[in-house]
Design a protein around this motif. Structure first.
Motif, PDB file in Angstrom:
ATOM      1  N   PHE A 196      -6.462   0.312  -6.638  1.00 18.73           N
ATOM      2  CA  PHE A 196      -8.107  -0.053  -6.800  1.00 18.73           C
ATOM      3  C   PHE A 196      -8.553   0.155  -8.333  1.00 18.73           C
ATOM      4  CE2 PHE A 196      -7.341   1.934  -2.628  1.00 18.73           C
ATOM      5  CZ  PHE A 196      -7.638   0.793  -1.891  1.00 18.73           C
TER       6      PHE A 196
ATOM      7  N   PRO B 157     -17.098   0.267  -2.660  1.00 20.56           N
ATOM      8  CA  PRO B 157     -17.354   1.621  -2.714  1.00 20.56           C
ATOM      9  C   PRO B 157     -16.931   2.159  -4.185  1.00 20.56           C
ATOM     10  CG  PRO B 157     -15.696   1.332  -1.052  1.00 20.56           C
ATOM     11  CD  PRO B 157     -16.143  -0.026  -1.245  1.00 20.56           C
TER      12      PRO B 157
ATOM     13  N   LEU C 210      -1.837   6.669   0.040  1.00 25.63           N
ATOM     14  CA  LEU C 210      -3.265   6.698   0.202  1.00 25.63           C
ATOM     15  C   LEU C 210      -3.846   7.755   1.093  1.00 25.63           C
ATOM     16  CD1 LEU C 210      -4.061   2.770   0.148  1.00 25.63           C
ATOM     17  CD2 LEU C 210      -4.449   4.451  -1.663  1.00 25.63           C
TER      18      LEU C 210
ATOM     19  N   GLU D 284     -13.041   6.157   9.723  1.00 29.99           N
ATOM     20  CA  GLU D 284     -13.214   5.007   8.999  1.00 29.99           C
ATOM     21  C   GLU D 284     -11.469   4.364   9.286  1.00 29.99           C
ATOM     22  OE1 GLU D 284     -13.985   5.748   4.855  1.00 29.99           O
ATOM     23  OE2 GLU D 284     -13.555   3.763   4.312  1.00 29.99           O
TER      24      GLU D 284
ATOM     25  N   GLY E 187      -8.874   2.278   7.163  1.00 32.99           N
ATOM     26  CA  GLY E 187      -8.177   1.678   5.900  1.00 32.99           C
ATOM     27  C   GLY E 187      -9.242   2.291   4.897  1.00 32.99           C
ATOM     28  N   PRO E 188      -9.260   3.586   4.980  1.00 29.78           N
ATOM     29  CA  PRO E 188     -10.164   4.245   3.700  1.00 29.78           C
ATOM     30  C   PRO E 188      -9.949   4.222   2.371  1.00 29.78           C
ATOM     31  CG  PRO E 188      -9.640   5.767   5.730  1.00 29.78           C
ATOM     32  CD  PRO E 188      -8.556   4.781   5.623  1.00 29.78           C
ATOM     33  N   GLY E 189      -8.689   3.495   1.869  1.00 31.30           N
ATOM     34  CA  GLY E 189      -8.507   3.351   0.420  1.00 31.30           C
ATOM     35  C   GLY E 189      -8.296   4.830  -0.196  1.00 31.30           C
TER      36      GLY E 189
ATOM     37  N   ASN F 153     -14.391  -0.993   5.431  1.00 28.33           N
ATOM     38  CA  ASN F 153     -14.639  -1.960   4.483  1.00 28.33           C
ATOM     39  C   ASN F 153     -13.437  -2.587   4.004  1.00 28.33           C
ATOM     40  OD1 ASN F 153     -16.482  -3.051   2.584  1.00 28.33           O
ATOM     41  ND2 ASN F 153     -15.158  -1.932   0.979  1.00 28.33           N
ATOM     42  N   GLU F 154     -13.321  -3.875   3.988  1.00 32.53           N
ATOM     43  CA  GLU F 154     -12.023  -4.476   3.619  1.00 32.53           C
ATOM     44  C   GLU F 154     -10.730  -4.009   4.383  1.00 32.53           C
ATOM     45  OE1 GLU F 154     -11.388  -6.466  -0.077  1.00 32.53           O
ATOM     46  OE2 GLU F 154     -13.183  -6.006  -0.845  1.00 32.53           O
ATOM     47  N   PHE F 155     -10.761  -3.770   5.654  1.00 32.68           N
ATOM     48  CA  PHE F 155      -9.755  -3.584   6.534  1.00 32.68           C
ATOM     49  C   PHE F 155      -9.368  -4.756   7.143  1.00 32.68           C
ATOM     50  CE2 PHE F 155      -8.619  -2.270  10.822  1.00 32.68           C
ATOM     51  CZ  PHE F 155      -7.242  -1.566  10.498  1.00 32.68           C
TER      52      PHE F 155
ATOM     53  N   TYR G 146       0.655  -1.249  -0.006  1.00 29.96           N
ATOM     54  CA  TYR G 146      -0.107  -0.004  -0.061  1.00 29.96           C
ATOM     55  C   TYR G 146       0.872   1.226   0.012  1.00 29.96           C
ATOM     56  CZ  TYR G 146      -4.252  -2.703   0.577  1.00 29.96           C
ATOM     57  OH  TYR G 146      -5.379  -3.542   0.366  1.00 29.96           O
TER      58      TYR G 146
ATOM     59  N   GLU H 112      -5.040   5.248   8.792  1.00 25.77           N
ATOM     60  CA  GLU H 112      -4.464   4.821   7.443  1.00 25.77           C
ATOM     61  C   GLU H 112      -2.856   4.874   7.529  1.00 25.77           C
ATOM     62  OE1 GLU H 112      -5.562   3.938   4.174  1.00 25.77           O
ATOM     63  OE2 GLU H 112      -3.370   3.405   4.428  1.00 25.77           O
ATOM     64  N   GLN H 113      -2.230   3.802   7.253  1.00 29.67           N
ATOM     65  CA  GLN H 113      -0.672   3.691   7.184  1.00 29.67           C
ATOM     66  C   GLN H 113      -0.018   4.318   5.883  1.00 29.67           C
ATOM     67  OE1 GLN H 113       0.320  -0.385   8.433  1.00 29.67           O
ATOM     68  NE2 GLN H 113       0.147   0.238  10.665  1.00 29.67           N
TER      69      GLN H 113
ATOM     70  N   ALA I 257      -6.771  -7.209   5.587  1.00 34.33           N
ATOM     71  CA  ALA I 257      -5.520  -6.881   5.317  1.00 34.33           C
ATOM     72  C   ALA I 257      -4.579  -7.061   6.584  1.00 34.33           C
ATOM     73  CB  ALA I 257      -5.538  -5.506   4.778  1.00 34.33           C
ATOM     74  N   LEU I 258      -5.099  -7.531   7.652  1.00 34.08           N
ATOM     75  CA  LEU I 258      -4.556  -7.520   8.919  1.00 34.08           C
ATOM     76  C   LEU I 258      -3.862  -9.000   8.992  1.00 34.08           C
ATOM     77  CD1 LEU I 258      -6.805  -5.808  11.420  1.00 34.08           C
ATOM     78  CD2 LEU I 258      -4.860  -4.861  10.110  1.00 34.08           C
TER      79      LEU I 258
ATOM     80  N   THR J 254     -13.096  -2.856  -5.097  1.00 35.13           N
ATOM     81  CA  THR J 254     -13.891  -2.793  -3.638  1.00 35.13           C
ATOM     82  C   THR J 254     -15.104  -2.415  -3.941  1.00 35.13           C
ATOM     83  OG1 THR J 254     -12.813  -0.835  -2.837  1.00 35.13           O
ATOM     84  CG2 THR J 254     -11.838  -2.918  -2.377  1.00 35.13           C
TER      85      THR J 254
END
Ligand code: SAH
Length: 332
Positions: free
Chosen positions: A23, A33, A102, A64, A66-68, A134-136, A17, A97-98, A139-140, A31
């Motif tokens: 995406f 959204p 993003l 949020e 992991g907001p992509g 969503n879809e966070f 990431y 978010e890391q 990924a962990l 994803t």
């Protein structure tokens, strides 16, 4: 040196990431959204109803994880502003978010809402909160244990392949398992759920997770890597492909309830989104823009149909135990 799978996965996901926006059709995966604006709109309205049920706290954190690209939140905020301006005025936007890349995309998509960023869930400021993800969780990082004789061994990664080593300080695992059975455990997902459970109990609020995985834990391996919408070897080239695993919703719910929160669901995403009115919303969008009507309706179908994302994906809410049944969980 063999590397424990969760350490390998954590490193691979962060590198992945940090380097790209994956995406969409030309990326590695799509994803919800990014498929339909109705998805984020429905989740925004879910948060608005939950805010009312909480007694309309002002201020309130809207978070949020992991907001992509920030698409879900941009759609949610637009719907919230239209339907419940009081909630829009009360909310303070926080993003976990890391990835710096993003974060920059999110800053562009959400400039009007002046978000604040955090590296980890534990870094969020205190206060009543509504949390969307969503879809966070997928990924962990996960660990994988393999049944050999009457013990569990653990999978490590060495030179792009698995190697089985004695299990390191293993979490509780089933006593009874067939030879060769694989048990996946995400300590990171459990830690997030435990932290949120304690936080929601102490300070109020609700968290909504949408992700893919079975409702009940089972044996089997689900680690997968996607590149250009196709499956690739998850161990071959860390950081080049998107690495995910099925979410153990049972473990997430148990970790949060052990910390004192309530869990609602999981329910299949198709049932959840239909109950939130996603199909009606897609039909409205189709009427408003006839040129893209077919696209709007097939996007909604993809999110809801059991053979699309409607059944494998689930919705799970964690919340303060005093909250009533939240929208979409009436059947749970
Ligand atoms: N929710 C978005 C993006 C899903 S991809 C959508 O539905 O389109 C996963 C997201 O979680 C990315 O934004 C990724 O950078 C972020 N992420 C992954 N692991 C993370 C971690 N350990 N901490 C914080 N964010 C993480």
């Amino acid at each position: 040196m063999p590397e424990r799978l969760d350490h390998f996965m954590s490193r691979a996901v962060a590198a992945y990431y940090a380097a790209r926006d994956p995406f969409g059709a030309r990326g590695d995966f799509t994803t919800a959204p990014e498929i339909s604006q109705a998805f984020g709109e429905c989740l925004g309205l879910w948060a608005a109803v939950a805010w009312q049920a909480m007694g309309r706290p002002d201020p309130v954190l809207l978070v949020e994880l992991g907001p992509g690209r920030g698409t879900l939140m941009a759609d949610a905020l637009r719907a919230i502003a239209q339907v419940m301006p009081g909630f829009r005025a009360a909310l303070r936007l926080h993003l976990v978010e890391q990835s710096p890349l993003l974060r920059a995309a999110q800053a562009r998509a959400l400039a009007d809402a002046a978000p604040l960023w955090h590296d980890r869930v534990e870094d969020l400021p205190p206060g009543p909160a509504l949390i969307l993800a969503n879809e966070f969780l997928d990924a962990l990082p996960i660990r994988q244990f393999v049944r050999r004789g009457d013990t569990w061994r653990e999978r490590f990664v060495e030179n792009g392949a698995f190697t089985e080593c004695p299990a390191e300080a293993a979490p509780p695992l089933p006593e009874d398992a067939p030879e060769g059975a694989i048990q996946e455990v995400s300590e990171a997902a459990r830690a997030v759920a435990a932290h949120l459970g304690a936080r929601l109990l102490a300070q109020g609020g609700a968290a909504l997770f949408l992700d893919y995985g079975p409702a009940n834990r089972g044996f089997g391996e689900s680690l997968q890597a996607l590149s250009a919408h196709g499956a690739v070897d998850p161990l071959a080239d860390p950081g080049r492909a998107d690495l995910t695993a099925h979410v153990d919703f049972q473990a997430v719910a148990e970790a949060a309830t052990a910390a004192g929160a309530a869990a609602q669901g999981p329910v299949p995403q198709g049932i959840f989104l239909q109950s939130l009115g996603l199909v009606t919303r897609a039909a409205m969008l189709a009427r408003a823009a006839p040129a893209s009507a077919g696209m709007q309706l097939s996007a909604a179908q993809r999110l809801i149909a059991p053979e699309g994302m409607g059944r494998l994906f689930k919705a799970l809410a964690l919340c303060h135990p005093a909250l009533p049944t939240l929208p979409g969980f009436e059947t749970a």
